[in-house]
Design a protein around this motif. Structure first.
Motif: not given
Length: 154
Positions: A129-142
């Motif tokens: 879940v932690w990795q999924r959250q990180a990927r989600f934020l990365r895909n938003k450009g952060h």
């Protein structure tokens, strides 16, 4: 308003109706009018008239596009890049980006996005879940440093 012939008036009316729903940039409007099979000359006349009447504005388009994307959690630079792909003028976009970025807090936006996805933080202990959250934020450009800081705080 300049005297328009019948075809130009029809194209102008169609364009104003489109603009009543949302902002368009010049390229998008030109493509929409071309999709209706109006001639190049007609499209050119209509675009000039729309700009003269202040219905078609690159400035308003850039502001609306950036604010809309940032409201969904995208980083300003990513929203600007997507606006450029859609045909926004770069000079106008850079000016609006500088204005919008002044009060932008990357960490706060990341926290809000994570709170929307998992308000109680119940499943946050799992590595997957932690990795999924990180990927989600990365895909938003952060950026990665901000993402790690925010995720470690949770």
């Amino acid at each position: 308003m300049q005297a328009l012939n019948k075809e130009e008036l029809a194209a102008y009316t169609y364009a104003v109706r489109l603009l009543s729903g949302r902002e368009f940039n010049t390229r998008e409007m030109s493509e929409r009018l071309a999709g209706r099979e109006y001639g190049e000359e007609t499209i050119e006349v209509v675009l000039k008239q729309l700009k003269r009447d202040n219905y078609l504005s690159e400035q308003r388009y850039a502001e609306a596009f950036l604010r809309s994307r940032m409201k969904r959690g995208e980083a300003p630079w990513l929203a600007a890049q997507k606006a450029m792909q859609k045909g926004a003028e770069s000079s106008v976009l850079h000016a609006v980006l500088a204005e919008v970025s002044e009060d932008y807090d990357d960490e706060q936006v990341c926290r809000e996005l994570l709170d929307q996805r998992d308000p109680c933080g119940l499943r946050f202990d799992e590595e997957r879940v932690w990795q999924r959250q990180a990927r989600f934020l990365r895909n938003k450009g952060h950026n990665s440093a901000t993402i790690l800081r925010v995720l470690k705080q949770r």
